[in-house]
Design an enzyme around this catalytic site. Structure first.
Site, mmCIF file in Angstrom:
data_model
loop_
_atom_site.group_PDB
_atom_site.id
_atom_site.type_symbol
_atom_site.label_atom_id
_atom_site.label_comp_id
_atom_site.label_asym_id
_atom_site.label_seq_id
_atom_site.Cartn_x
_atom_site.Cartn_y
_atom_site.Cartn_z
ATOM 1 N N GLU A 287 0.835 -1.209 0.000
ATOM 2 C CA GLU A 287 0.000 0.000 0.000
ATOM 3 C C GLU A 287 0.863 1.248 0.000
ATOM 4 O OE1 GLU A 287 0.759 1.741 2.852
ATOM 5 O OE2 GLU A 287 1.919 -0.019 3.436
ATOM 6 N N GLY B 292 6.636 0.546 3.481
ATOM 7 C CA GLY B 292 5.415 0.269 2.756
ATOM 8 C C GLY B 292 5.734 -0.014 1.297
ATOM 9 N N GLU B 293 4.802 0.328 0.398
ATOM 10 C CA GLU B 293 4.993 0.141 -1.042
ATOM 11 C C GLU B 293 5.086 -1.331 -1.445
ATOM 12 O OE1 GLU B 293 8.370 2.263 -2.515
ATOM 13 O OE2 GLU B 293 7.749 4.179 -1.666
ATOM 14 N N GLY B 294 4.821 -2.250 -0.543
ATOM 15 C CA GLY B 294 5.003 -3.662 -0.861
ATOM 16 C C GLY B 294 6.456 -4.082 -0.876
#
Length: 349
Positions: free
Chosen positions: A172, A314-316
């Protein structure tokens, strides 16, 4: 329902969530025959039994949830869901909300950390803009989303899964969403809000105090409506978390194993786990985030992270790195020689 138990139900006559609950009752369970086939081959490979530790378990996990005796990780996909949050107006982040749009542009240009990780590991990568310019409501004042909007966002997440994908990593992006995740964990597990709140993008002590106060205010505002996990999602959650819930469910129905990213993405799994623990049996924790009480959450979910790198981006990003390990596990299981093929003597007893 797998494992012989009923999912969380309410006394309501009808709810937009009913279709989600019905879907959960139809989810496939693990393919035990595929697992046994993997174990049989493992015993024939040129190594001492169990010597590859969790790599061997990962091969079994892939087989169980892909329903294939020869598990693969040939078409992994990293999906990042991006959303905005009204609660950012309360000073809960070190960055302004404009960063959301700017980071979407950075993803598109290939300039983010996740772009480099995916490129280096040969992973597919997609980003989904969940009305990034229309933040959800401030959860200290009203519900983040109404039920219909929440279900529609889950449905969007379900449709985001690309055909042919054999392994999914979910992540996300959204300024303020560690505050949202902390509110969800507080609602699900109780205890002081301060236990669940971390520094997110790097807030100072005053910012941390504002985050704690914001979560406390949100819990107080919605305290009479926090018994149903799906209502917790709509009242406190963000669109990215709702979309990840949908993606996890769709992956289960399509027999795609899932790698969870960090603190925020795990909040989606926690919602599903609260409905029924078996709903996330096809998920593993990619990494242990440095954010908040992620370790506490993972322990409650029964998940042991593959990595612990002190990340909180974050950001995967952590999930994507973990996919590299899963790919290696599948390759070792598939391509390693057996004792017979290599002419290596087996153990005497």
């Amino acid at each position: 329902m797998p494992y012989g138990a009923e999912p969380f139900m309410t006394d309501a006559v009808s709810s937009p969530y009913d279709d989600i609950r019905r879907l959960i009752t139809t989810m496939p369970g693990p393919d035990e025959a595929a697992v046994e086939a993997v174990r049989l081959r493992e015993r024939q490979l040129t190594k001492p039994a169990g010597s590859l530790g969790r790599l061997e378990w990962l091969s079994e996990w892939l087989a169980a949830w892909q329903g294939k005796p020869n598990p693969t990780a040939d078409r992994p996909l990293v999906c990042v869901f991006a959303a905005s949050h009204g609660v950012t107006a309360r000073g809960v982040s070190a960055y302004p909300s404009e960063v959301n749009r700017q980071m979407l542009e950075n993803f598109a240009a290939g300039g983010a950390a996740i772009n480099q990780i995916c490129a280096s590991l040969g992973l597919g990568f997609k980003v989904f803009d969940l009305a990034i310019d229309m933040p959800t409501h401030d959860i200290t004042e009203r519900e983040a989303m109404d039920e219909k909007s929440c279900v529609a966002t889950m449905a969007f997440g379900m449709e985001a899964i690309a055909g042919g994908t054999d392994l999914l990593a979910v992540g996300e992006m959204g300024i303020g969403n560690t505050t949202i995740a902390a509110a969800i964990y507080t609602a699900l597990y109780g205890g002081p809000a301060g236990h669940w709140v971390g520094r997110g993008t790097g807030v100072d002590d005053e910012g941390l105090a504002r985050k704690v106060a914001t979560v406390e205010a949100a819990i107080e505002r919605h305290k009479d409506h926090l018994k149903d996990p799906l209502e917790i999602l709509s009242r406190l959650g963000g669109r990215e978390i709702a979309a990840i819930v949908g993606a996890i469910l769709a992956a289960r129905m399509q027999r795609i194993p899932v790698v969870l990213d960090g603190y925020v993405a795990t909040a989606a799994a926690a919602i599903l786990h609260a409905i029924h623990p078996s709903t996330i049996d096809h998920c593993i924790a990619g990494h242990l985030s440095a954010e908040g009480a992620h370790q506490d959450v993972l322990a409650r979910l029964g998940k042991i992270p593959l990595l612990a790198l002190g990340m909180r981006l974050g950001e995967g990003s952590g999930a994507a790195l973990a996919v590299g390990i899963v790919k290696s596990a599948a390759a070792v299981h598939r391509d390693m020689a057996t004792f017979g093929q290599a002419g290596v003597s087996e153990r005497l007893s």
